[in-house]
Enzyme design. Structure first.
Site, PDB file in Angstrom:
ATOM      1  CE1 TYR A 143     -57.425  60.716  36.811  1.00 26.22           C
ATOM      2  CE2 TYR A 143     -57.834  62.769  38.360  1.00 26.22           C
ATOM      3  CZ  TYR A 143     -57.062  61.721  38.015  1.00 26.22           C
ATOM      4  OH  TYR A 143     -55.865  61.267  38.756  1.00 26.22           O
ATOM      5  NE  ARG A 154     -52.950  65.527  32.496  1.00 23.92           N
ATOM      6  CZ  ARG A 154     -52.363  65.565  33.528  1.00 23.92           C
ATOM      7  NH1 ARG A 154     -51.079  65.730  33.851  1.00 23.92           N
ATOM      8  NH2 ARG A 154     -53.037  66.504  34.484  1.00 23.92           N
ATOM      9  NE  ARG A 198     -70.127  44.968  34.760  1.00 23.97           N
ATOM     10  CZ  ARG A 198     -69.556  44.048  34.535  1.00 23.97           C
ATOM     11  NH1 ARG A 198     -69.632  42.829  33.850  1.00 23.97           N
ATOM     12  NH2 ARG A 198     -67.885  43.853  35.098  1.00 23.97           N
ATOM     13  CG  HIS A 222     -65.534  43.255  29.950  1.00 28.37           C
ATOM     14  ND1 HIS A 222     -66.748  42.550  30.578  1.00 28.37           N
ATOM     15  CD2 HIS A 222     -64.727  43.254  30.967  1.00 28.37           C
ATOM     16  CE1 HIS A 222     -66.300  42.216  31.960  1.00 28.37           C
ATOM     17  NE2 HIS A 222     -65.321  42.655  32.022  1.00 28.37           N
ATOM     18  CE  LYS A 269     -55.266  64.137  35.816  1.00 23.45           C
ATOM     19  NZ  LYS A 269     -54.561  63.492  36.891  1.00 23.45           N
ATOM     20  CD  GLU A 277     -46.812  58.832  37.985  1.00 26.91           C
ATOM     21  OE1 GLU A 277     -46.892  60.187  37.854  1.00 26.91           O
ATOM     22  OE2 GLU A 277     -47.382  58.018  37.344  1.00 26.91           O
ATOM     23  CG  LEU A 314     -50.621  62.149  34.570  1.00 31.34           C
ATOM     24  CD1 LEU A 314     -51.486  61.359  33.489  1.00 31.34           C
ATOM     25  CD2 LEU A 314     -51.115  62.808  35.721  1.00 31.34           C
TER      26      LEU A 314
HETATM   27  N1  PMP Z   1     -48.854  61.831  38.682  1.00 26.14           N
HETATM   28  C1  PMP Z   1     -50.031  61.408  39.258  1.00 26.14           C
HETATM   29  C2  PMP Z   1     -50.332  59.985  39.279  1.00 26.14           C
HETATM   30  C3  PMP Z   1     -50.989  62.058  39.083  1.00 26.14           C
HETATM   31  O1  PMP Z   1     -52.225  61.794  39.463  1.00 26.14           O
HETATM   32  C4  PMP Z   1     -50.786  63.571  39.110  1.00 26.14           C
HETATM   33  C5  PMP Z   1     -51.945  64.647  39.281  1.00 26.14           C
HETATM   34  N2  PMP Z   1     -52.592  64.840  38.291  1.00 26.14           N
HETATM   35  C6  PMP Z   1     -49.410  64.043  38.726  1.00 26.14           C
HETATM   36  C7  PMP Z   1     -48.565  63.010  38.592  1.00 26.14           C
HETATM   37  C8  PMP Z   1     -49.215  65.504  38.590  1.00 26.14           C
HETATM   38  O2  PMP Z   1     -49.942  66.090  37.383  1.00 26.14           O
HETATM   39  P1  PMP Z   1     -50.240  67.505  37.029  1.00 26.14           P
HETATM   40  O3  PMP Z   1     -48.809  68.354  37.546  1.00 26.14           O
HETATM   41  O4  PMP Z   1     -50.607  67.657  35.820  1.00 26.14           O
HETATM   42  O5  PMP Z   1     -51.400  67.976  38.383  1.00 26.14           O
END
Ligand code: PMP
Length: 281
Positions: free
Chosen positions: A32, A51, A99, A101, A148, A181, A206
């Site tokens: 996403y 991304r 379904r 895997h 992501k 994070e 991320l």
């Molecule tokens: N870390 C995570 C786990 C996230 O879900 C997000 C939001 N997408 C971010 C960091 C921040 O990323 P961005 O600045 O691209 O929104």
């Protein structure tokens, strides 16, 4: 009326749906992206598209629409929903298949879902002026947090733990005792020596698009950034702390695990980075 987009069609939000055997639903086999929309424009449009393409590539999901086509659909979705300030959510799954895997033996069409919603940027501004509280939780995620995916259960549990503790965000701590994070944001501190510190962007976090923009803002004013994990203790003793994401921009953190950061007010460097980021956007 609210509209969503599913596989080529704009539908009333309440009627928009995907198949029960969609692999996004069954296996979180989907990626996403989220764009912030300000005054009708997508912020950091290219960074998020780059991304998205990388996430799809890492999972070997074919890119189902060109960037130009997606931009056109997003523009139409925003127009139909009459949104000038808010966010756009895009999900692409590997598609619908019986379904099993392993990837479907015969190629299937990826599923595309787009929704958008209005956001009150003034409320976010008020929150940024006060600063927010975060708590730390163990990082329970998999080894490819750089992709992501919609596989967000640990992030959901972390955010819920934060809310139950009266905080806004949870900072996740890895097995080495370092903060990776937030559950939906990147984590930053400013040390007593005035250095900006944030976790290195390897497979453990991320690669935030807002994070990358802050690197540019910092570079413009000659600020040094140290890319490394930092411990909760280091964060408690920091001069400033903040988080970044597409929808929260740069948000000051004034309390971590109930420790006040410095005098408990948003830091000056944090506020100037927020201003620089929003000014350039
Ligand atoms: N870390 C995570 C786990 C996230 O879900 C997000 C939001 N997408 C971010 C960091 C921040 O990323 P961005 O600045 O691209 O929104």
């Amino acid at each position: 009326m609210r509209f969503a987009y599913v596989n080529g069609r704009f539908l009333p939000h309440g009627e928009a749906s995907i198949h029960v055997e969609d692999r996004g639903f069954q296996f979180a086999d989907a990626v996403y992206e989220v764009w912030s929309v300000r005054e009708g424009k997508l912020m950091d449009a290219d960074g998020h598209f780059d991304r998205l393409e990388r996430s799809l590539g890492e999972l070997r999901i074919p890119t189902p629409r060109s960037r130009a086509a997606l931009e056109h659909i997003i523009g139409e979705l925003l127009r139909r929903n009459r949104i000038r300030n808010g966010l756009v959510y895009l999900q692409i799954s590997r598609g619908q298949a019986r379904r099993d895997h392993a990837f479907p033996k015969q190629a299937v069409q990826p599923t595309i879902v787009l929704t958008c919603k209005r956001l009150d940027h003034a409320a976010a501004e008020a929150r940024a002026e006060r600063g927010i509280a975060v708590v730390t939780v163990p990082d329970q995620r998999w080894a490819r947090c750089d992709i992501k995916t919609v596989n967000l259960l640990p992030n959901v549990l972390a955010k819920q733990a934060a809310h139950e503790a009266g905080a806004v965000e949870a900072w996740q701590v890895d097995r080495d005792g370092r903060i990776t994070e937030g559950s939906s944001t990147n984590a930053w501190i400013v040390t007593k020596a005035g250095k900006l510190v944030t976790r290195q962007a390897d497979h453990g976090i991320l690669h935030g698009i807002t994070r990358a923009r802050i690197f540019k803002c910092a570079q413009d004013v000659g600020l040094e950034i140290e890319e490394r994990g930092f411990t909760p203790q280091e964060a408690y003793e920091a001069r400033e702390a903040f988080l970044t994401s597409a929808t929260s921009f740069v948000t000051p953190v004034v309390s971590i695990d109930n420790h006040s950061i410095a005098n408990g007010e948003p830091g000056l460097l944090t506020l100037s980075l927020r201003e620089a980021y929003l000014g350039e956007a």
